[in-house]
Design an enzyme around this catalytic site. Sequence first.
Site, PDB file in Angstrom:
ATOM      1  N   ALA A  65       0.861  -1.180   0.000  1.00 14.47           N
ATOM      2  CA  ALA A  65       0.000   0.000   0.000  1.00 14.47           C
ATOM      3  C   ALA A  65       0.900   1.232   0.000  1.00 14.47           C
ATOM      4  O   ALA A  65       2.076   1.146   0.353  1.00 14.47           O
ATOM      5  CB  ALA A  65      -0.879  -0.017   1.245  1.00 14.47           C
ATOM      6  N   GLY A 104       0.392  -5.175   0.503  1.00 13.72           N
ATOM      7  CA  GLY A 104      -0.713  -5.108  -0.451  1.00 13.72           C
ATOM      8  C   GLY A 104      -0.315  -5.631  -1.823  1.00 13.72           C
ATOM      9  O   GLY A 104      -1.154  -6.126  -2.576  1.00 13.72           O
ATOM     10  N   GLU A 107      -0.710  -9.211  -1.611  1.00 17.22           N
ATOM     11  CA  GLU A 107      -2.150  -9.475  -1.473  1.00 17.22           C
ATOM     12  C   GLU A 107      -2.861  -9.364  -2.826  1.00 17.22           C
ATOM     13  O   GLU A 107      -3.819 -10.082  -3.090  1.00 17.22           O
ATOM     14  CB  GLU A 107      -2.758  -8.518  -0.446  1.00 17.22           C
ATOM     15  N   GLU A 127       3.784  -6.005   6.918  1.00 15.58           N
ATOM     16  CA  GLU A 127       2.978  -5.006   7.638  1.00 15.58           C
ATOM     17  C   GLU A 127       3.283  -4.962   9.120  1.00 15.58           C
ATOM     18  O   GLU A 127       3.199  -3.911   9.753  1.00 15.58           O
ATOM     19  CB  GLU A 127       1.482  -5.284   7.436  1.00 15.58           C
TER      20      GLU A 127
HETATM   21  C1  TC6 Z   1       0.478  -2.514   3.226  1.00 17.52           C
HETATM   22  O1  TC6 Z   1       0.735  -2.895   2.131  1.00 17.52           O
HETATM   23  C2  TC6 Z   1      -0.818  -2.614   3.837  1.00 17.52           C
HETATM   24  C3  TC6 Z   1      -1.850  -3.130   3.119  1.00 17.52           C
HETATM   25  C4  TC6 Z   1      -3.159  -3.088   3.665  1.00 17.52           C
HETATM   26  C5  TC6 Z   1      -4.122  -2.792   2.560  1.00 17.52           C
HETATM   27  C6  TC6 Z   1      -5.380  -2.089   2.995  1.00 17.52           C
HETATM   28  N1  TC6 Z   1       4.611   3.513   0.307  1.00 17.52           N
HETATM   29  O2  TC6 Z   1      13.304   1.640   1.026  1.00 17.52           O
HETATM   30  P1  TC6 Z   1      13.768   2.427  -0.124  1.00 17.52           P
HETATM   31  C7  TC6 Z   1       9.461   4.869  -0.721  1.00 17.52           C
HETATM   32  S1  TC6 Z   1       1.625  -1.773   4.171  1.00 17.52           S
HETATM   33  C8  TC6 Z   1       5.123   4.722   0.026  1.00 17.52           C
HETATM   34  O3  TC6 Z   1      14.779   3.474   0.099  1.00 17.52           O
HETATM   35  P2  TC6 Z   1      14.899   0.034  -1.307  1.00 17.52           P
HETATM   36  C9  TC6 Z   1      10.498   5.165   0.323  1.00 17.52           C
HETATM   37  O4  TC6 Z   1      10.031   6.047   1.303  1.00 17.52           O
HETATM   38  C10 TC6 Z   1       3.041  -1.646   3.160  1.00 17.52           C
HETATM   39  N2  TC6 Z   1       6.422   4.943  -0.193  1.00 17.52           N
HETATM   40  O5  TC6 Z   1      14.260   1.500  -1.327  1.00 17.52           O
HETATM   41  C11 TC6 Z   1      11.597   5.764  -0.528  1.00 17.52           C
HETATM   42  O6  TC6 Z   1      11.236   7.091  -0.826  1.00 17.52           O
HETATM   43  P3  TC6 Z   1      12.350   8.217  -0.978  1.00 17.52           P
HETATM   44  C12 TC6 Z   1       3.725  -2.938   3.070  1.00 17.52           C
HETATM   45  C13 TC6 Z   1       7.241   3.900  -0.139  1.00 17.52           C
HETATM   46  O7  TC6 Z   1      15.122  -0.336  -2.709  1.00 17.52           O
HETATM   47  C14 TC6 Z   1      11.515   4.977  -1.807  1.00 17.52           C
HETATM   48  O8  TC6 Z   1      10.191   4.428  -1.828  1.00 17.52           O
HETATM   49  N3  TC6 Z   1       4.939  -2.739   2.343  1.00 17.52           N
HETATM   50  C15 TC6 Z   1       6.783   2.608   0.158  1.00 17.52           C
HETATM   51  O9  TC6 Z   1      16.007  -0.018  -0.310  1.00 17.52           O
HETATM   52  C16 TC6 Z   1      12.519   3.872  -1.907  1.00 17.52           C
HETATM   53  O10 TC6 Z   1      12.457   3.067  -0.759  1.00 17.52           O
HETATM   54  C17 TC6 Z   1       6.054  -2.431   2.992  1.00 17.52           C
HETATM   55  O11 TC6 Z   1       6.100  -2.318   4.186  1.00 17.52           O
HETATM   56  C18 TC6 Z   1       5.396   2.437   0.367  1.00 17.52           C
HETATM   57  N4  TC6 Z   1       4.879   1.221   0.646  1.00 17.52           N
HETATM   58  O12 TC6 Z   1      13.758  -0.905  -0.711  1.00 17.52           O
HETATM   59  C19 TC6 Z   1       7.261  -2.271   2.118  1.00 17.52           C
HETATM   60  N5  TC6 Z   1       7.825   1.764   0.156  1.00 17.52           N
HETATM   61  O13 TC6 Z   1      13.198   7.757  -2.119  1.00 17.52           O
HETATM   62  C20 TC6 Z   1       7.982  -1.030   2.481  1.00 17.52           C
HETATM   63  C21 TC6 Z   1       8.905   2.489  -0.142  1.00 17.52           C
HETATM   64  O14 TC6 Z   1      11.572   9.435  -1.238  1.00 17.52           O
HETATM   65  N6  TC6 Z   1       9.086  -0.789   1.598  1.00 17.52           N
HETATM   66  N7  TC6 Z   1       8.565   3.782  -0.322  1.00 17.52           N
HETATM   67  O15 TC6 Z   1      13.067   8.206   0.329  1.00 17.52           O
HETATM   68  C22 TC6 Z   1      10.264  -1.456   1.676  1.00 17.52           C
HETATM   69  O16 TC6 Z   1      10.449  -2.366   2.455  1.00 17.52           O
HETATM   70  C23 TC6 Z   1      11.369  -0.997   0.767  1.00 17.52           C
HETATM   71  O17 TC6 Z   1      11.077   0.315   0.393  1.00 17.52           O
HETATM   72  C24 TC6 Z   1      11.564  -1.838  -0.510  1.00 17.52           C
HETATM   73  C25 TC6 Z   1      12.599  -1.138  -1.430  1.00 17.52           C
HETATM   74  C26 TC6 Z   1      12.073  -3.240  -0.118  1.00 17.52           C
HETATM   75  C27 TC6 Z   1      10.286  -1.973  -1.289  1.00 17.52           C
END
Ligand code: TC6
Length: 694
Positions: A65, A104, A107, A127
Site C-alpha cells: 500500500a 498489499g 495481497e 505489515e
Molecule cells: C500494506 O501494504 C498494507 C496493506 C493493507 C491494505 C489495505 N509507500 O526503502 P527504499 C518509498 S503496508 C510509500 O529506500 P529500497 C520510500 O520512502 C506496506 N512509499 O528502497 C523511498 O522514498 P524516498 C507494506 C514507499 O530499494 C523509496 O520508496 N509494504 C513505500 O532499499 C525507496 O524506498 C512495505 O512495508 C510504500 N509502501 O527498498 C514495504 N515503500 O526515495 C515497504 C517504499 O523518497 N518498503 N517507499 O526516500 C520497503 O520495504 C522498501 O522500500 C523496498 C525497497 C524493499 C520496497
Amino acid sequence: MAEINSVTTLTQDGDVAVITLNSPPVNALSAKVREGLDEGFRQAIASDAKAIVLICEGRTFIAGADITEFGGAMTGPSLFDVQATMENSPKPVIAAIHGTALGGGLEVALCAHYRVAVPSARLGLPEVNLGLLPGAGGTQRLPRIVGVQKALEMVTSGQHVPAKQAAAMGLVDELVEEGKLREGAVAFANKAVAEKKPLVKVRENDARLAEAKGHPEIFADFRKANARKFRGFLAPEYNIRCIEAAVSQPFEEGLKTERKLFGELMSGPQSAAQRYYFFAERQAQKIPDVPDDTPTRPIKSVGIIGAGTMGGGIAMNFANVGIPVTIVEVKQDALDRGLATIRKNYERTASRGGITAEQVEQRTGLITGSLDMDSAFKDVDLVIEAVFERMDIKKDIFTNLDRICKPGAILATNTSGLNIDEIASVTKRPQDVIGLHFFSPANVMKLLEIVRADHTAKDVIATSMKLAKQIGKVAVLVGVTPGFVGNRILGQRQREAQKLVLEGAMPWDVDRVLYDFGFPMGPFAMSDLAGLDIGWVKEKSNGETIRDVLCEMDRRGQKTGAGYYDYDENRNAIPSPVTEKIIHDFIVKSGANPRKISDEEILERCLYPMINEGAKILEEGKAIRASDIDVVWVNGYGWPVYRGGPMHYGEQVGLDKVAAKMKDFQAKMGDQFKPSALLEKLVAEGKKFSDIKA
Ligand code: TC6
C-alpha cells in the site's frame, strides 16, 4: 498499446493482455495505481485476450500500500474491488513478480490465479513492521497456500521470502529466467490457456487449513516460543489472531475479523510510531547540503588501529562484504588475541548455521594483522582508529596517519565522544577526517553515528554514508558534541537513574519501569551486564558512589556473580539485600529521607530530560532533524520502535506536557530540568519537532 492512466498501460501479446504498472519508486498502491488496475482489468476482461498478465516496470513489483496515504481519506477505487475483479476474472490472471511483492502487493498477487517470478524476487507480508497486519485478505489467503505454521512465521516476522523458497512453498507457481519475466509470464499464460488450467481462487483452498483445525495448541505454542520477541508489540498478536480466524471462520467472516483488527492497529499509537519510524530511517539518509549525486571515493581496502573488541567487530563488517582489512596493533600478543577472537566469532556464527565453513575462511582470510602501521596503511582507502579514549593517544595516531596515508584516504576515528575537530587539527588534511562511531558489538549493532567535523569534506560524508549502507548499517549524520547524539542523551537518563536511587527508588524499580516501557533492560541491569568496573580505578576508589562500594566488595556485575543485583547460577537477576543496605546507608549519610517514588515519576524523570536534551541538540544543529535522533535511539539504545524514539514519544505525550513537567521538576530539583529554548518555543507556537524543516 492503450494508456489506461498515467501509471498503467494495457498491451496485447498474441492472446495475452498485459497490464503494466509504472509508478516509481516502488509501484505502491496509490489511488492512481488502484484506478489503473481497476480499469486495466476491466478492459482486459472485456477484450478478446484469453489470459491476463500483471507486471510492473522499474525496480520492483508492487511493494505494498502507499504508506503516505495512510491516515488520510481514501480516494479512488478500493483495493478490495480490484482484488475481486481479478479473482473473479473469467480468464486466467498471472502476476509476474520481480523485485519485491510486499504487503498489499503480495495481497494483489494472491488474487491472481497464478504467480510467476524471477529467482531474485522476494515475497512477504511486512505489515507487522509498520505495526499493522495485512488488511487486504493477506492473513486469510496466505495460510490457504502455505499452511498455518509458515503463514504465522511470515506475518509475524515480515520476512521477505526468496522466490525459490516461495516456489517450494507453493506461493510461486513457476520460476522464470532472470531478465525474461515478461516473456516467461506470457508463455505461462499461453500454457494456462492451452492446458485449460483451472482458475485457482486461493480463497477457496481450505485444504491447507485442515491440519490446524481443532489444534489450538499450534497457536499457543507459537505465542510461547516467540513471547520474548513479541514483548510489548501489539501487531504480532493481532496477526496471529487473524490466522486463527482463517482457521476457525469461513473466508468472508475471517476477512471481517481481519478488517476490524486492521482498523484497530491503524488507529493506534504503535502503528503511528512504526510508520513514522519507517520514513525516519529513510529520511536520515538525506543530507541537505550533501545531495545524492555528490561524488564518492572508492573504498577498496580498510585499515583499523586496535584489535580489541571494537576494532575486531568493525573489521568483521568490512570482511563480510568482501573488503580486505588490515588491523594494526602495538603488540603481537594483542594482535593474535584480536584475530583469534574474530575467528571464534565467525565460527560461532557458522555453528549456528548463519554462514558456511567456507565463508569463515573467506572472511578471516580478508583480515590480516600487522605491527607496522607505515607499511600496512600506505595504500589503504580508509583508516578507522579504534583505540581507547585518550586525546593524546588519538592525536599521536592521527599525526602518524597524516604522514603515512596516501592523499585522499579517509581518516576516521571511532571515538564515542572526544572532540573530532581537535583530533583533525593535528593533520594537514582535516577535510579527510570524520567520526565513524560504531556501537558494541560492532559486527551486530545496526547503528553508525557518522560525525561531521568542522572541515569534513562533503565527498567524505557521502562516501561514509554509502559505505554504511554497503555494510548494512543504519547511518545517522551528527555533529561534534560531547557524547554525540546517542551518549549525550543517554547521560541524562543515567544521571536521573542514579539520583532516583539516592532518593529512595531501588535499582530494580527503575529497571522494571524502563523494561515495562519497552527497553530490553534497565540501566542497572545494563551496568551489571557491561561490568561495573568499566572506568573504575581500584586505587582511586574511595567509596564515594554506590558503584565504588559495590566494586570494592568485588560486586563488579554479572561476571563476578553480583553487582547491583545478585545472580543465581542461571544468571537470573535477583534484587539484592546487600545493595539495598548500601543504598540505605548512603541516603542516611546524606541526611535525606528516603521517599516512595511512583512509577510515573521514575518514567518521567528518566525520559523527559532525554527529550529535552534532544531539543538542545537540535537547537545547536548537532542533528539534522528530530527524527534522526529517534533513529539513533531505536537502533543503538533499544528504544522500542513502537514508541517511535524519544522525540516522537515526546510528541505523543504532548510537548506542552513534557515542558510543564520539566518546569515542575526544575522548581523542585534544579536547573538540569530547565526546558530548552526550542522546547519552550515550540510549545508557545503550538508546534512539534516534526514541524521544523531540516
Ligand atoms: C500494506 O501494504 C498494507 C496493506 C493493507 C491494505 C489495505 N509507500 O526503502 P527504499 C518509498 S503496508 C510509500 O529506500 P529500497 C520510500 O520512502 C506496506 N512509499 O528502497 C523511498 O522514498 P524516498 C507494506 C514507499 O530499494 C523509496 O520508496 N509494504 C513505500 O532499499 C525507496 O524506498 C512495505 O512495508 C510504500 N509502501 O527498498 C514495504 N515503500 O526515495 C515497504 C517504499 O523518497 N518498503 N517507499 O526516500 C520497503 O520495504 C522498501 O522500500 C523496498 C525497497 C524493499 C520496497
